[in-house]
Design a protein around this motif. Sequence first.
Motif, PDB file in Angstrom:
ATOM      1  N   ALA A   6       0.824  -1.210   0.000  1.00 23.95           N
ATOM      2  CA  ALA A   6       0.000   0.000   0.000  1.00 23.95           C
ATOM      3  C   ALA A   6       0.861   1.263   0.000  1.00 23.95           C
ATOM      4  O   ALA A   6       0.571   2.225  -0.722  1.00 23.95           O
ATOM      5  N   PHE A   7       1.915   1.286   0.810  1.00 21.94           N
ATOM      6  CA  PHE A   7       2.792   2.455   0.837  1.00 21.94           C
ATOM      7  C   PHE A   7       3.463   2.681  -0.521  1.00 21.94           C
ATOM      8  O   PHE A   7       3.618   3.824  -0.973  1.00 21.94           O
ATOM      9  N   ALA A   8       3.857   1.606  -1.180  1.00 24.36           N
ATOM     10  CA  ALA A   8       4.485   1.737  -2.497  1.00 24.36           C
ATOM     11  C   ALA A   8       3.516   2.339  -3.509  1.00 24.36           C
ATOM     12  O   ALA A   8       3.892   3.210  -4.312  1.00 24.36           O
ATOM     13  N   LEU A   9       2.255   1.907  -3.474  1.00 23.97           N
ATOM     14  CA  LEU A   9       1.260   2.476  -4.379  1.00 23.97           C
ATOM     15  C   LEU A   9       0.986   3.942  -4.034  1.00 23.97           C
ATOM     16  O   LEU A   9       0.820   4.780  -4.929  1.00 23.97           O
ATOM     17  N   GLY A  10       0.954   4.250  -2.735  1.00 24.34           N
ATOM     18  CA  GLY A  10       0.789   5.643  -2.328  1.00 24.34           C
ATOM     19  C   GLY A  10       1.911   6.529  -2.842  1.00 24.34           C
ATOM     20  O   GLY A  10       1.688   7.675  -3.245  1.00 24.34           O
ATOM     21  N   ALA A  11       3.137   5.997  -2.835  1.00 21.53           N
ATOM     22  CA  ALA A  11       4.274   6.748  -3.380  1.00 21.53           C
ATOM     23  C   ALA A  11       4.071   7.041  -4.864  1.00 21.53           C
ATOM     24  O   ALA A  11       4.397   8.139  -5.347  1.00 21.53           O
ATOM     25  N   LEU A  12       3.511   6.094  -5.599  1.00 26.53           N
ATOM     26  CA  LEU A  12       3.222   6.319  -7.016  1.00 26.53           C
ATOM     27  C   LEU A  12       2.177   7.415  -7.201  1.00 26.53           C
ATOM     28  O   LEU A  12       2.282   8.237  -8.123  1.00 26.53           O
ATOM     29  N   PHE A  13       1.172   7.453  -6.317  1.00 22.65           N
ATOM     30  CA  PHE A  13       0.183   8.530  -6.377  1.00 22.65           C
ATOM     31  C   PHE A  13       0.856   9.894  -6.197  1.00 22.65           C
ATOM     32  O   PHE A  13       0.570  10.849  -6.933  1.00 22.65           O
ATOM     33  N   ALA A  14       1.725  10.005  -5.194  1.00 27.39           N
ATOM     34  CA  ALA A  14       2.402  11.281  -4.943  1.00 27.39           C
ATOM     35  C   ALA A  14       3.306  11.670  -6.105  1.00 27.39           C
ATOM     36  O   ALA A  14       3.366  12.845  -6.495  1.00 27.39           O
ATOM     37  N   LEU A  15       4.020  10.705  -6.682  1.00 21.94           N
ATOM     38  CA  LEU A  15       4.855  10.988  -7.848  1.00 21.94           C
ATOM     39  C   LEU A  15       4.013  11.432  -9.035  1.00 21.94           C
ATOM     40  O   LEU A  15       4.398  12.355  -9.780  1.00 21.94           O
ATOM     41  N   ALA A  16       2.870  10.801  -9.236  1.00 19.91           N
ATOM     42  CA  ALA A  16       1.976  11.206 -10.324  1.00 19.91           C
ATOM     43  C   ALA A  16       1.495  12.638 -10.129  1.00 19.91           C
ATOM     44  O   ALA A  16       1.407  13.422 -11.091  1.00 19.91           O
ATOM     45  N   ALA A  17       1.197  13.004  -8.879  1.00 24.22           N
ATOM     46  CA  ALA A  17       0.789  14.384  -8.595  1.00 24.22           C
ATOM     47  C   ALA A  17       1.912  15.362  -8.926  1.00 24.22           C
ATOM     48  O   ALA A  17       1.669  16.448  -9.476  1.00 24.22           O
ATOM     49  N   ALA A  18       3.152  14.987  -8.610  1.00 26.20           N
ATOM     50  CA  ALA A  18       4.296  15.849  -8.925  1.00 26.20           C
ATOM     51  C   ALA A  18       4.438  16.040 -10.432  1.00 26.20           C
ATOM     52  O   ALA A  18       4.697  17.148 -10.914  1.00 26.20           O
ATOM     53  N   VAL A  19       4.253  14.963 -11.180  1.00 24.80           N
ATOM     54  CA  VAL A  19       4.361  15.054 -12.644  1.00 24.80           C
ATOM     55  C   VAL A  19       3.256  15.939 -13.212  1.00 24.80           C
ATOM     56  O   VAL A  19       3.495  16.797 -14.076  1.00 24.80           O
ATOM     57  N   VAL A  20       2.023  15.761 -12.740  1.00 28.34           N
ATOM     58  CA  VAL A  20       0.889  16.543 -13.238  1.00 28.34           C
ATOM     59  C   VAL A  20       1.118  18.035 -13.023  1.00 28.34           C
ATOM     60  O   VAL A  20       0.913  18.849 -13.930  1.00 28.34           O
ATOM     61  N   THR A  21       1.543  18.409 -11.816  1.00 26.85           N
ATOM     62  CA  THR A  21       1.746  19.834 -11.543  1.00 26.85           C
ATOM     63  C   THR A  21       2.923  20.399 -12.332  1.00 26.85           C
ATOM     64  O   THR A  21       2.867  21.529 -12.810  1.00 26.85           O
ATOM     65  N   THR A  22       3.974  19.623 -12.492  1.00 31.31           N
ATOM     66  CA  THR A  22       5.142  20.103 -13.220  1.00 31.31           C
ATOM     67  C   THR A  22       4.826  20.332 -14.701  1.00 31.31           C
ATOM     68  O   THR A  22       5.271  21.304 -15.306  1.00 31.31           O
ATOM     69  N   VAL A  23       4.022  19.446 -15.271  1.00 27.79           N
ATOM     70  CA  VAL A  23       3.727  19.522 -16.700  1.00 27.79           C
ATOM     71  C   VAL A  23       2.634  20.536 -17.011  1.00 27.79           C
ATOM     72  O   VAL A  23       2.723  21.283 -17.998  1.00 27.79           O
ATOM     73  N   ARG A  24       1.603  20.625 -16.172  1.00 25.23           N
ATOM     74  CA  ARG A  24       0.403  21.360 -16.563  1.00 25.23           C
ATOM     75  C   ARG A  24       0.232  22.729 -15.924  1.00 25.23           C
ATOM     76  O   ARG A  24      -0.470  23.578 -16.477  1.00 25.23           O
ATOM     77  N   LEU A  25       0.826  22.986 -14.767  1.00 24.86           N
ATOM     78  CA  LEU A  25       0.610  24.277 -14.123  1.00 24.86           C
ATOM     79  C   LEU A  25       1.210  25.413 -14.947  1.00 24.86           C
ATOM     80  O   LEU A  25       2.324  25.307 -15.456  1.00 24.86           O
ATOM     81  N   ARG A  26       0.476  26.510 -15.019  1.00 25.40           N
ATOM     82  CA  ARG A  26       0.972  27.715 -15.669  1.00 25.40           C
ATOM     83  C   ARG A  26       0.852  28.871 -14.688  1.00 25.40           C
ATOM     84  O   ARG A  26      -0.179  29.541 -14.627  1.00 25.40           O
ATOM     85  N   VAL A  27       1.881  29.047 -13.919  1.00 23.64           N
ATOM     86  CA  VAL A  27       1.891  30.095 -12.900  1.00 23.64           C
ATOM     87  C   VAL A  27       3.179  30.867 -13.023  1.00 23.64           C
ATOM     88  O   VAL A  27       4.262  30.290 -13.023  1.00 23.64           O
ATOM     89  N   LYS A  28       3.065  32.171 -13.139  1.00 25.87           N
ATOM     90  CA  LYS A  28       4.255  33.007 -13.224  1.00 25.87           C
ATOM     91  C   LYS A  28       4.951  33.082 -11.872  1.00 25.87           C
ATOM     92  O   LYS A  28       4.309  33.206 -10.833  1.00 25.87           O
ATOM     93  N   ALA A  29       6.277  32.987 -11.899  1.00 28.19           N
ATOM     94  CA  ALA A  29       7.042  33.148 -10.659  1.00 28.19           C
ATOM     95  C   ALA A  29       6.951  34.588 -10.208  1.00 28.19           C
ATOM     96  O   ALA A  29       7.101  35.516 -10.996  1.00 28.19           O
ATOM     97  N   PRO A  30       6.663  34.843  -8.926  1.00 34.78           N
ATOM     98  CA  PRO A  30       6.557  36.200  -8.443  1.00 34.78           C
ATOM     99  C   PRO A  30       7.910  36.889  -8.431  1.00 34.78           C
ATOM    100  O   PRO A  30       8.947  36.257  -8.311  1.00 34.78           O
ATOM    101  N   ALA A  31       7.850  38.178  -8.582  1.00 32.15           N
ATOM    102  CA  ALA A  31       9.086  38.950  -8.509  1.00 32.15           C
ATOM    103  C   ALA A  31       9.605  38.935  -7.088  1.00 32.15           C
ATOM    104  O   ALA A  31       8.856  38.989  -6.128  1.00 32.15           O
ATOM    105  N   ILE A  32      10.930  38.825  -6.935  1.00 35.07           N
ATOM    106  CA  ILE A  32      11.550  38.799  -5.615  1.00 35.07           C
ATOM    107  C   ILE A  32      11.600  40.224  -5.090  1.00 35.07           C
ATOM    108  O   ILE A  32      12.113  41.128  -5.743  1.00 35.07           O
ATOM    109  N   ALA A  33      11.046  40.425  -3.916  1.00 38.79           N
ATOM    110  CA  ALA A  33      11.023  41.750  -3.330  1.00 38.79           C
ATOM    111  C   ALA A  33      11.564  41.680  -1.926  1.00 38.79           C
ATOM    112  O   ALA A  33      11.454  40.664  -1.261  1.00 38.79           O
ATOM    113  N   PRO A  34      12.174  42.789  -1.435  1.00 35.24           N
ATOM    114  CA  PRO A  34      12.693  42.763  -0.075  1.00 35.24           C
ATOM    115  C   PRO A  34      11.573  42.655   0.937  1.00 35.24           C
ATOM    116  O   PRO A  34      10.448  43.089   0.691  1.00 35.24           O
TER     117      PRO A  34
END
Length: 468
Positions: free
Chosen positions: A433-461
Amino acid sequence: MPALDTRTRWLALYTLCLATLMIVLDTTIVNVALPSIRDDLGFSQTSLAWVVNAYVLTYAGLLLLGGRLGDLFGQRRLFIAGVALFTLASLMCGLATSQAMLVTARAIQGIGGAVASAVSLSLMMSLFTEERERAKAMGVFGFVAAGGGSIGVLLGGVLTSALDWHWIFLVNLPIGVVVCALSLRLLPQITPRRARLDVGGAVTVTAALMVAVYAIVNGPTILLLPAAALGAVFVAIESRIGAPLVPLVLLRRRNLATSNIAGVLWAAAMFASFFLSALYLQFVLGYDPLHVGLAFLPGNVIMAVFSLGLSAKIVMRFGIKRPLGAGLIFVAAALLLLARAPVHAGFTVDILPSMILIGLGAGIAFNPMLLAAMSDVEPQDSGLASGIVNTAFMMGGAVGVAVLARVAASRTGSLRGSGDSVAAALTGGYHAAFALGALFALAAAVVTTVRLRVKAPAIAPEPAGECA
């Protein structure tokens, strides 16, 4: 909305977080007390499940409707009403002397919790509109939402051991009263959207969600067919009316859709990891409820450190996408470590590293996950978007626990049939079960990396004298 000073806005946030903590705790705190509730009220093993299921069904089923009702009739009003109903139902639970009374009260708790939870995130977004402050506020909110479940395991163990099971519900009374009083003073009045309620959409989507959750939690998967049919009717209704409960165009927003897909996968991994690791600690390593709770404490502390300060700075420095992906990978790594924990595990060597990684991953990822979900939603739809986000996490958690628990049980049964000892067979089941859960978390990482379109905020003091 009238302008609020900085101190009032942060006090309002803490009020929202206190209510959220009370509601999130209730999803896990009861699990530790189930054996005591069974013995006291005479539940059978089958009927005992309804102490949990009655809450989950109404909570998950009403999140979308609760969010839209907040947009239509006022988020502050709905939040206070939800907290008040949850508090009164908690009193009813704490005084329960029969099975029917407790299960009914748990269902009412779910209604109140759904209404309050569905609008709390949108209220927070309206309080904090400046990017840096919103990131900090979301970190606080994210810690409560992500860490509350594991804190509930600890608190449930303490209350059940020191007092009795009634107090896991009665402890909500003073909290609920304080939240309602503070909400009347601190939360802003936001002009509601003037529109008629889509009754057909509300009925069909609520029924679809409740039937789907019942099928997932209780196992009659054939019920997923009528749930899907109700979902199809809901989509047909929403596409044909002028003021739909859920504008279908909202579901096509890239960041909201991506965050919800990733949220389902992540919640499936996280909820199941809390549930299964607690079982592993109890049934394989012999921990009592209090020590199970203490085992989660290091992860909670790390989660707090990141959520309450460092996460916002990471988001302001690197944007949303990279921290979110990194946090999800840390969670996957934690579950992979648990997938190799032996029958005679030592806490420091075999358990603590996983708890640290889970705390680190959740502390980093939850803030950008919520920010991404709400980043391209108009204010008039923020309550609905908040309900959608909460629904995704709740459905993901229900699916994760159901699927991974079945995987664990199937693998355990297979190992027992091969002659393994009970402890070895249980451990092997949890490993799968833990191994399958790890695959779920990895899949979530892939989905966000590939599909999210969010501009990085400007660095401010960092502004001087900023309230945090």
